[in-house]
Scaffold this motif. Structure first.
Motif, short mmCIF file in Angstrom:
data_model
loop_
_atom_site.label_atom_id
_atom_site.label_comp_id
_atom_site.label_asym_id
_atom_site.label_seq_id
_atom_site.Cartn_x
_atom_site.Cartn_y
_atom_site.Cartn_z
N GLN A 17 47.70 -0.42 84.38
CA GLN A 17 48.37 -1.70 84.22
C GLN A 17 48.01 -2.37 82.90
O GLN A 17 48.68 -3.32 82.48
CB GLN A 17 48.00 -2.64 85.38
N GLU A 18 46.98 -1.88 82.22
CA GLU A 18 46.51 -2.50 80.98
C GLU A 18 47.15 -1.87 79.74
O GLU A 18 47.36 -2.55 78.74
CB GLU A 18 44.99 -2.38 80.88
N ILE A 19 47.42 -0.57 79.81
CA ILE A 19 47.90 0.15 78.65
C ILE A 19 49.42 0.34 78.72
O ILE A 19 50.04 0.08 79.75
CB ILE A 19 47.21 1.53 78.53
N ALA A 20 50.01 0.77 77.62
CA ALA A 20 51.43 1.09 77.61
C ALA A 20 51.63 2.46 78.26
O ALA A 20 50.82 3.37 78.07
CB ALA A 20 51.95 1.12 76.17
N LEU A 21 52.70 2.59 79.01
CA LEU A 21 53.03 3.86 79.67
C LEU A 21 54.47 4.26 79.37
O LEU A 21 55.37 3.41 79.41
CB LEU A 21 52.86 3.77 81.19
N SER A 22 54.68 5.52 79.09
CA SER A 22 56.02 6.10 79.06
C SER A 22 55.97 7.36 79.89
O SER A 22 55.14 8.24 79.65
CB SER A 22 56.46 6.41 77.63
N GLY A 23 56.83 7.43 80.89
CA GLY A 23 56.83 8.57 81.80
C GLY A 23 58.13 9.35 81.73
O GLY A 23 59.09 8.95 81.08
N SER A 24 58.11 10.49 82.43
CA SER A 24 59.31 11.33 82.55
C SER A 24 59.87 11.70 81.17
O SER A 24 61.07 11.63 80.92
CB SER A 24 60.38 10.60 83.38
N HIS A 25 58.98 12.12 80.28
CA HIS A 25 59.37 12.55 78.93
C HIS A 25 60.17 11.49 78.19
O HIS A 25 61.22 11.76 77.60
CB HIS A 25 60.16 13.86 78.99
N GLY A 26 59.68 10.27 78.22
CA GLY A 26 60.32 9.21 77.45
C GLY A 26 61.53 8.58 78.10
O GLY A 26 62.25 7.81 77.45
N CYS A 27 61.74 8.85 79.39
CA CYS A 27 62.90 8.26 80.08
C CYS A 27 62.58 6.92 80.73
O CYS A 27 63.49 6.14 81.00
CB CYS A 27 63.41 9.23 81.15
N GLU A 28 61.33 6.63 81.01
CA GLU A 28 60.97 5.36 81.63
C GLU A 28 59.75 4.78 80.91
O GLU A 28 58.91 5.51 80.39
CB GLU A 28 60.70 5.52 83.13
N HIS A 29 59.67 3.45 80.87
CA HIS A 29 58.65 2.79 80.08
C HIS A 29 58.12 1.57 80.82
O HIS A 29 58.85 0.91 81.56
CB HIS A 29 59.24 2.32 78.73
N ARG A 30 56.85 1.26 80.57
CA ARG A 30 56.28 0.00 81.04
C ARG A 30 55.23 -0.47 80.05
O ARG A 30 54.30 0.27 79.73
CB ARG A 30 55.65 0.14 82.44
N TRP A 31 55.40 -1.70 79.58
CA TRP A 31 54.47 -2.24 78.59
C TRP A 31 54.62 -3.74 78.55
O TRP A 31 55.73 -4.27 78.60
CB TRP A 31 54.76 -1.65 77.21
N GLN A 32 53.50 -4.42 78.50
CA GLN A 32 53.47 -5.87 78.39
C GLN A 32 54.27 -6.54 79.53
O GLN A 32 54.96 -7.53 79.32
CB GLN A 32 54.01 -6.31 77.02
N GLY A 33 54.17 -5.94 80.70
CA GLY A 33 54.81 -6.50 81.88
C GLY A 33 56.29 -6.24 82.00
O GLY A 33 56.94 -6.73 82.94
N ILE A 34 56.87 -5.47 81.08
CA ILE A 34 58.30 -5.18 81.09
C ILE A 34 58.51 -3.71 81.40
O ILE A 34 57.89 -2.85 80.79
CB ILE A 34 58.95 -5.54 79.74
N SER A 35 59.40 -3.42 82.35
CA SER A 35 59.69 -2.04 82.73
C SER A 35 61.14 -1.70 82.40
O SER A 35 62.02 -2.57 82.45
CB SER A 35 59.45 -1.83 84.23
N ALA A 36 61.38 -0.45 82.07
CA ALA A 36 62.74 0.04 81.82
C ALA A 36 62.87 1.43 82.42
O ALA A 36 62.05 2.32 82.14
CB ALA A 36 63.03 0.08 80.32
N GLN A 37 63.89 1.60 83.27
CA GLN A 37 64.13 2.89 83.90
C GLN A 37 65.62 3.20 83.88
O GLN A 37 66.45 2.30 84.02
CB GLN A 37 63.66 2.91 85.37
N PRO A 38 65.97 4.47 83.74
CA PRO A 38 67.39 4.84 83.80
C PRO A 38 67.84 4.99 85.26
O PRO A 38 67.02 4.91 86.18
CB PRO A 38 67.41 6.20 83.09
#
Length: 235
Positions: free
Chosen positions: A66-87
């Motif tokens: 929860q503290e660091i930036a994450l990108s999962g699924s080979h760059g398809c989903e992201h979470r950073w600074q409390g904001i998430s993006a998923q396809p």
């Protein structure tokens, strides 16, 4: 080297040793503490960029995820600074998983791993299945319009539009990473897009493993060597 750097880290094969079964991988307390220290030292400029889903990374890494930036699924989903993006997850992934499970039933040791935005066929425990596994994956990718991604003794089908280079470029456009030097550490061909991205942005790639053809600039021999180097950087 890390004073003005943003650090992008692959997970499997980079921070932890590869396992025969993906579910056997754990992040020990020392690794979790190391990531927390690095993130503090770099002012929030640490990201884990993995083929695993963010849900998997959360389960493995615990609170530090929860503290660091994450990108999962080979760059398809992201979470950073409390904001998430998923396809959107296409139903074709379920169809791909069904065809892969039928294949895996024929080979003792073959394993299908279903992810949020991909499905992987692992053949580490049955290397004799490699040729047929790759052929199957190419056919399924073509039939269902999915992206094919080869890794170490595995092959994955996933939604199109993302890779680890996309993840790096996305994060480097934002503060506090914007304007810093990106460093990407990874261990296989799924990380080559990340190496390409950091090179374009004036940074450096570090390959984990034996010397070979790669776009990375430097080499560390193992996850243990990566962690030892990161420990020095975090001191």
């Amino acid at each position: 080297m890390l004073a003005n750097a943003s650090l992008f880290l692959d997970f499997d094969g980079t921070l932890v040793d590869l396992a025969d079964r993906p579910d056997d991988v754990v992040a020990d307390a020392e690794l979790r503490a190391l990531l927390a220290r690095l993130n503090l030292r770099l002012g929030g400029r640490v990201a884990v960029i993995s083929g695993r889903s963010i849900a998997q990374l959360d389960a493995i890494l615990g609170p530090v995820a929860q503290e660091i930036a994450l990108s999962g699924s080979h760059g398809c989903e992201h979470r950073w600074q409390g904001i998430s993006a998923q396809p959107h997850r296409p139903p074709t992934l379920d169809q791909a998983a069904e065809r892969m499970r039928a294949f895996a039933d024929r080979f003792a040791g073959a394993l299908v791993e279903e992810k949020s935005y991909g499905v992987a066929l692992h053949y580490r425990l049955c290397p004799e299945a490699e040729k047929e596994a790759v052929e199957l994956a190419w056919h399924v990718a073509r039939d269902l319009g999915l992206e094919l991604q080869e890794g170490k003794m595995m092959i994955e089908l996933r939604v199109a539009g993302g890779d680890k280079g996309v993840a790096v470029r996305r994060m480097m456009r934002l503060a506090p990473m914007k304007g810093t030097m990106p460093v990407f550490i990874g261990d296989d061909r799924t990380d080559e897009n990340g190496f390409e991205a950091v090179t374009e942005l004036g940074g450096a790639g570090i390959f984990v493993g034996k010397p070979g053809e790669t776009g990375a600039h430097y080499l560390l021999e193992s996850p243990a060597a990566v962690r030892a180097w990161l420990e020095q950087m975090s001191a």
